[in-house]
Design a protein around this motif. Sequence first.
Motif, PDB file in Angstrom:
ATOM      1  N   ARG A  34       0.611  -1.390   0.145  1.00 60.06           N
ATOM      2  CA  ARG A  34       0.155   0.029   0.605  1.00 60.06           C
ATOM      3  C   ARG A  34       0.863   1.121   0.233  1.00 60.06           C
ATOM      4  O   ARG A  34       0.729   2.896  -0.842  1.00 60.06           O
ATOM      5  N   PHE A  35       1.627   1.428   0.985  1.00 59.08           N
ATOM      6  CA  PHE A  35       3.083   2.631   1.019  1.00 59.08           C
ATOM      7  C   PHE A  35       3.553   2.902  -0.378  1.00 59.08           C
ATOM      8  O   PHE A  35       3.359   3.567  -1.509  1.00 59.08           O
ATOM      9  N   LEU A  36       4.342   1.699  -1.357  1.00 58.42           N
ATOM     10  CA  LEU A  36       4.591   2.042  -2.543  1.00 58.42           C
ATOM     11  C   LEU A  36       3.416   1.948  -4.174  1.00 58.42           C
ATOM     12  O   LEU A  36       3.180   3.088  -4.166  1.00 58.42           O
ATOM     13  N   ASP A  37       2.467   1.510  -3.448  1.00 59.86           N
ATOM     14  CA  ASP A  37       1.042   2.016  -4.479  1.00 59.86           C
ATOM     15  C   ASP A  37       0.808   3.362  -4.031  1.00 59.86           C
ATOM     16  O   ASP A  37       0.692   4.430  -5.470  1.00 59.86           O
ATOM     17  N   SER A  38       0.800   4.288  -2.976  1.00 58.47           N
ATOM     18  CA  SER A  38       0.779   5.538  -2.631  1.00 58.47           C
ATOM     19  C   SER A  38       1.941   5.802  -3.251  1.00 58.47           C
ATOM     20  O   SER A  38       1.383   7.169  -4.348  1.00 58.47           O
ATOM     21  N   TYR A  39       2.823   6.216  -3.167  1.00 59.74           N
ATOM     22  CA  TYR A  39       4.217   6.615  -3.319  1.00 59.74           C
ATOM     23  C   TYR A  39       4.406   6.631  -4.749  1.00 59.74           C
ATOM     24  O   TYR A  39       4.458   7.892  -5.944  1.00 59.74           O
ATOM     25  N   ALA A  40       3.782   5.645  -5.759  1.00 62.10           N
ATOM     26  CA  ALA A  40       3.593   5.976  -7.408  1.00 62.10           C
ATOM     27  C   ALA A  40       2.544   6.869  -7.510  1.00 62.10           C
ATOM     28  O   ALA A  40       3.269   7.148  -9.164  1.00 62.10           O
ATOM     29  N   LYS A  41       1.495   6.410  -6.800  1.00 60.60           N
ATOM     30  CA  LYS A  41       0.207   7.088  -7.084  1.00 60.60           C
ATOM     31  C   LYS A  41       0.746   9.074  -7.189  1.00 60.60           C
ATOM     32  O   LYS A  41       0.362   9.794  -7.738  1.00 60.60           O
ATOM     33  N   ILE A  42       1.639   9.115  -6.302  1.00 64.16           N
ATOM     34  CA  ILE A  42       1.563  10.881  -6.242  1.00 64.16           C
ATOM     35  C   ILE A  42       2.843  11.312  -6.827  1.00 64.16           C
ATOM     36  O   ILE A  42       3.423  13.070  -7.208  1.00 64.16           O
ATOM     37  N   ARG A  43       4.717  10.709  -7.185  1.00 64.02           N
ATOM     38  CA  ARG A  43       5.465  11.040  -7.228  1.00 64.02           C
ATOM     39  C   ARG A  43       5.032  11.980  -8.085  1.00 64.02           C
ATOM     40  O   ARG A  43       5.973  13.240  -8.341  1.00 64.02           O
ATOM     41  N   HIS A  44       4.531  11.395  -9.576  1.00 69.64           N
ATOM     42  CA  HIS A  44       4.916  12.843 -10.994  1.00 69.64           C
ATOM     43  C   HIS A  44       3.883  13.564 -10.758  1.00 69.64           C
ATOM     44  O   HIS A  44       4.338  15.158 -11.009  1.00 69.64           O
TER      45      HIS A  44
END
Length: 130
Positions: A34-44
């Motif tokens: 969930r942490f990695l998914d959240s990071y991937a969604k906001i990084r751009h």
Amino acid sequence: MAVMDEHRTTRVERGPRHLRVIFKLRIRDGSEARFLDSYAKIRHDVAEVDGYLGDQLCQSATDPRDWVITSEWASHAHFLRWEAGADHRALAAPLMECVTARESLRYHVRFTTQAGCRPDADQVLVGGES
């Protein structure tokens, strides 16, 4: 800027300095995906913030619950504007739901060294920061 030593090392001699932010996080057991998914969604989205230069997400080699996000900003003022804004809190909220402890550290970048480039030790670079 001056190039020093045998690697490409630039030193900021005057003017505004880049800011390196080190955000240490401890995530909840079982929340890595969930942490990695959240990071991937906001990084751009974060990459579009004024003054943002880049970041790295790193996981501890010895404790899989310990993480670090390092980011670089054009100036301390750029980071403070981002941190104080509502956009920051809204984007970070899904990440923070996975976190049990956090610490934010801030440092001015004074030297940058890059491997593979061996200029003369007395070479001087003119212009902006690295």
